[in-house]
Design a protein around this motif. Structure first.
Motif, PDB file in Angstrom:
ATOM      1  N   MET A 120       0.830  -1.207   0.000  1.00  0.00           N
ATOM      2  CA  MET A 120       0.000   0.000   0.000  1.00  0.00           C
ATOM      3  C   MET A 120       0.863   1.256   0.000  1.00  0.00           C
ATOM      4  SD  MET A 120      -3.384  -0.485  -0.005  1.00  0.00           S
ATOM      5  CE  MET A 120      -4.001   0.988   0.798  1.00  0.00           C
ATOM      6  N   LEU A 121       1.882   1.282   0.827  1.00  0.00           N
ATOM      7  CA  LEU A 121       2.732   2.476   0.911  1.00  0.00           C
ATOM      8  C   LEU A 121       3.502   2.691  -0.382  1.00  0.00           C
ATOM      9  CD1 LEU A 121       4.004   1.993   4.558  1.00  0.00           C
ATOM     10  CD2 LEU A 121       2.378   3.722   3.762  1.00  0.00           C
ATOM     11  N   GLU A 122       3.956   1.608  -0.995  1.00  0.00           N
ATOM     12  CA  GLU A 122       4.670   1.737  -2.261  1.00  0.00           C
ATOM     13  C   GLU A 122       3.752   2.256  -3.363  1.00  0.00           C
ATOM     14  OE1 GLU A 122       7.199  -1.012  -5.464  1.00  0.00           O
ATOM     15  OE2 GLU A 122       6.529  -1.865  -3.552  1.00  0.00           O
ATOM     16  N   ALA A 123       2.491   1.810  -3.332  1.00  0.00           N
ATOM     17  CA  ALA A 123       1.544   2.197  -4.375  1.00  0.00           C
ATOM     18  C   ALA A 123       0.786   3.474  -4.058  1.00  0.00           C
ATOM     19  CB  ALA A 123       0.551   1.060  -4.606  1.00  0.00           C
ATOM     20  N   MET A 124       1.095   4.144  -2.962  1.00  0.00           N
ATOM     21  CA  MET A 124       0.291   5.281  -2.535  1.00  0.00           C
ATOM     22  C   MET A 124       0.167   6.383  -3.592  1.00  0.00           C
ATOM     23  SD  MET A 124      -1.708   5.838  -0.010  1.00  0.00           S
ATOM     24  CE  MET A 124      -1.101   4.808   1.335  1.00  0.00           C
ATOM     25  N   PRO A 125       1.203   6.721  -4.359  1.00  0.00           N
ATOM     26  CA  PRO A 125       0.995   7.733  -5.409  1.00  0.00           C
ATOM     27  C   PRO A 125      -0.086   7.327  -6.405  1.00  0.00           C
ATOM     28  CG  PRO A 125       3.336   7.418  -5.010  1.00  0.00           C
ATOM     29  CD  PRO A 125       2.625   6.321  -4.263  1.00  0.00           C
ATOM     30  N   LEU A 126      -0.095   6.055  -6.788  1.00  0.00           N
ATOM     31  CA  LEU A 126      -1.111   5.569  -7.716  1.00  0.00           C
ATOM     32  C   LEU A 126      -2.489   5.533  -7.060  1.00  0.00           C
ATOM     33  CD1 LEU A 126      -1.589   4.374 -10.559  1.00  0.00           C
ATOM     34  CD2 LEU A 126      -1.170   2.110  -9.557  1.00  0.00           C
ATOM     35  N   ILE A 127      -2.540   5.107  -5.795  1.00  0.00           N
ATOM     36  CA  ILE A 127      -3.806   5.061  -5.055  1.00  0.00           C
ATOM     37  C   ILE A 127      -4.376   6.467  -4.896  1.00  0.00           C
ATOM     38  CG2 ILE A 127      -4.825   4.550  -2.793  1.00  0.00           C
ATOM     39  CD1 ILE A 127      -2.700   2.271  -2.577  1.00  0.00           C
ATOM     40  N   ALA A 128      -3.502   7.427  -4.588  1.00  0.00           N
ATOM     41  CA  ALA A 128      -3.951   8.810  -4.415  1.00  0.00           C
ATOM     42  C   ALA A 128      -4.591   9.353  -5.680  1.00  0.00           C
ATOM     43  CB  ALA A 128      -2.774   9.695  -3.997  1.00  0.00           C
ATOM     44  N   GLU A 129      -4.154   8.875  -6.801  1.00  0.00           N
ATOM     45  CA  GLU A 129      -4.698   9.351  -8.075  1.00  0.00           C
ATOM     46  C   GLU A 129      -5.927   8.564  -8.504  1.00  0.00           C
ATOM     47  OE1 GLU A 129      -5.370  11.732 -11.053  1.00  0.00           O
ATOM     48  OE2 GLU A 129      -3.689  12.040  -9.682  1.00  0.00           O
ATOM     49  N   ARG A 130      -5.881   7.249  -8.340  1.00  0.00           N
ATOM     50  CA  ARG A 130      -6.936   6.406  -8.901  1.00  0.00           C
ATOM     51  C   ARG A 130      -8.127   6.192  -7.961  1.00  0.00           C
ATOM     52  NH1 ARG A 130      -4.360   1.306 -12.272  1.00  0.00           N
ATOM     53  NH2 ARG A 130      -3.344   2.554 -13.922  1.00  0.00           N
ATOM     54  N   CYS A 131      -7.882   6.028  -6.675  1.00  0.00           N
ATOM     55  CA  CYS A 131      -8.990   5.632  -5.782  1.00  0.00           C
ATOM     56  C   CYS A 131      -8.830   6.201  -4.376  1.00  0.00           C
ATOM     57  CB  CYS A 131      -9.104   4.112  -5.726  1.00  0.00           C
ATOM     58  SG  CYS A 131      -7.548   3.254  -5.300  1.00  0.00           S
TER      59      CYS A 131
END
Length: 423
Positions: A120-131
Motif C-alpha cells: 500500500m505504501l509503495e503504491a500510494m501515489p497511484l492510489i492517491a490518483e486512482r482511488c
C-alpha cells in the motif's frame, strides 16, 4: 496513456493517515496472547485476530487487487477466511465459527498486515490518483473495527472467571454524587438539513443531505448516568411491564435481565466489568451497555422519550465531533464523568446514544456499484440509529451526520442514552 500522479504533499498526507490508523490496531492487540486473539465469545463478536486480518483483506481486495497492476495476493485462500459479508466476493467462512480459526496464527496475521502495508505504501501515489475515496473508506472501515475489536475483547474477557484486564485500572470519577442535576435545552426546530454534504468523507448511509421538519423539542444537557440508572433499578424498573415495549418486555423475561450488561451486585453495591477488570460503579459516569429496550423503558420511567436521529443531529451540528472522551491510544477504555458549564455536554464520545429512529435509507439514497455497495445499505432493516460515538471510537472518526446502527436487543457495544421531550 499514463495517468498523472497526485502531488507529493497529498501522497505523504495519505501515507501518514494510513500509518496512524494501521499502527493503532496493532497497539490495541499488543497485550493479547495468540489465544486471546483467537477466541470468539458469541456469534455477534469476532476474534481480535480476525478483525486484524479482515481490515487488511479489505485493502488488499478493493485497492491492491483492483487498482494496482501486477499485485499478487498474499494467500488466495485467505479471502475465504476473512471476507465478512460481501456476497459479490464469493463464499466465506461462517461468522459464528470465526473463533475456530486457530490458523493462521496471530504472528502470521501481523506478517500479512506488514506485507499489505508495504504494498500500500509503495503504491500510494497511484492510489492517491486512482482511488482516494476507497482509501478513505478503508481507513474509516478499520477505525470501525478498532472499536469492534475493543467491545468484542471486553465481552470475551467477561466470560473468564479470572476477570482478566487488558490494561491497568483507570481512575473513577467523582464517586460522591451524580455530577450535576439534569437540565433541558431546546434544539433547532423548523426546517433543518440532515445528512452529509460536502467533499470530505462520509459513509453512503449518511447521504444524500436533505431537509427535515422538526417540531419544538428539547434534549437533556447530559447523558443518563449510572446513578440515574440505579434509581430506575431501585424503583423496580425491570419489573414494571408498563414501562416496556412489548418486544422489550418479552426480552427482559426471556433473558432474565435486571441490570445493564457487565453489572453485578457485590457486597450490596454495584460493580461493573471493564477492560481493566471489575470496578465499582461510578455514579457520575454515563450508563452504558444497555439495549434500545432498556433505554426506551428508562425514558418512559423518566417521563421523557428518546430523541429522533434528526433532533440529535440538528442539535449536534455546532459541536466539535473530535471532542469528548474518545479513543486516542491503546489503554483503559471506559466512559467517565465530564464536567461542563452550560449547554449540551458529551454529545460526542463516552457512549453511543440510542435514538428512537429506525435505520432506513434517506430520500434519494442509492447503493454504490460493486461489492463496496454492500457496506451499509443492505442492513437497513430492523435496526435503530445511534449517534455520537463512544470512548472506544477513534478520535477524528465522528461527525454529526454519522449513523451507527444495531438491533434493539444488542448491548455489548458502549451504548447509552440521552433524554428528549416535546416542547
Amino acid at each position: 496513456m499514463n495517468m498523472p500522479l497526485a502531488d507529493d504533499t497529498a501522497v505523504e498526507r495519505m501515507r501518514a493517515q494510513y500509518l496512524a490508523v494501521r499502527s493503532l490496531s496493532l497497539d490495541l492487540v499488543a497485550p493479547l496472547s495468540d489465544a486471546d486473539a483467537t477466541a470468539q465469545s458469541m456469534p455477534d463478536a469476532s476474534p481480535a485476530k480476525w478483525h486484524l486480518a479482515h481490515v487488511t483483506w479489505f485493502f488488499e481486495t478493493f485497492i491492491l487487487r483492483d487498482h494496482v497492476p501486477g499485485y499478487q495476493a498474499h494467500d488466495e485462500r485467505w479471502a475465504f477466511l476473512f471476507n465478512s459479508y460481501y456476497e459479490a466476493e464469493g463464499a466465506r467462512h461462517a461468522r459464528p465459527a470465526r473463533g475456530l480459526l486457530t490458523r493462521p496464527s496471530l504472528t502470521e496475521v501481523i506478517d500479512y498486515r506488514r506485507r499489505v502495508d508495504e504494498a500500500m505504501l509503495e503504491a500510494m501515489p497511484l492510489i492517491a490518483e486512482r482511488c482516494p475515496d476507497l482509501l478513505a473508506l478503508g481507513l474509516n472501515h478499520e477505525q470501525q473495527h478498532q472499536e469492534l475489536l475493543l467491545t468484542d475483547l471486553k465481552h470475551l474477557f467477561f466470560q473468564n472467571p479470572l476477570s482478566p484486564a487488558a490494561w491497568p485500572v483507570a481512575p473513577n470519577g467523582q464517586d460522591n454524587h451524580y455530577g450535576y442535576d439534569m437540565s433541558w435545552h431546546a434544539g433547532p426546530a423548523g426546517l433543518v438539513e440532515i445528512g452529509h454534504a460536502g467533499d470530505d468523507f462520509a459513509f453512503d448511509c449518511e447521504q444524500p443531505a436533505h431537509r427535515h421538519f422538526l417540531t419544538p423539542y428539547a434534549l437533556a444537557d447530559r447523558p443518563v448516568t449510572n446513578g440515574d440508572y440505579c434509581d430506575f433499578i431501585d424503583d423496580n424498573g425491570y419489573a414494571t411491564a408498563s414501562l416496556w415495549l412489548s418486544d422489550g418486555w418479552a426480552w427482559v423475561q426471556k433473558e432474565d435481565v435486571g441490570s445493564p450488561l457487565y453489572w453485578r451486585r457485590h457486597h450490596h453495591h454495584w460493580e461493573q466489568f471493564t477492560l481493566s477488570g471489575w470496578r465499582p460503579i461510578d455514579p457520575t459516569a454515563p450508563v452504558t451497555h444497555i439495549s434500545l429496550y432498556e433505554a426506551d423503558a428508562f425514558a418512559t420511567w423518566a417521563d421523557a422519550r428518546l430523541p429522533t436521529e434528526q433532533e440529535w443531529e440538528a442539535a449536534a451540528r455546532d459541536h466539535d465531533p473530535a471532542g469528548g472522551v474518545q479513543l486516542d491510544q491503546a489503554g483503559p477504555v471506559q466512559p467517565r464523568f465530564v464536567p461542563h458549564a452550560d449547554g449540551l455536554a458529551a454529545l460526542f464520545g463516552n457512549v453511543w446514544e440510542w435514538t428512537g429512529s429506525a435505520y432506513r435509507p434517506y430520500p434519494g439514497f442509492r447503493t454504490a456499484p460493486g461489492a463496496v455497495g454492500e457496506y451499509n445499505g443492505k442492513f437497513m432493516s430492523g435496526q435503530f440509529v445511534l449517534k455520537g460515538g463512544s470512548c472506544a471510537t477513534p478520535r477524528g472518526h465522528m461527525r454529526a451526520a454519522y449513523r451507527n446502527f444495531f438491533y434493539p436487543h444488542q448491548r455489548w457495544q458502549f451504548t447509552g442514552l440521552r433524554l428528549a421531550k416535546d416542547l
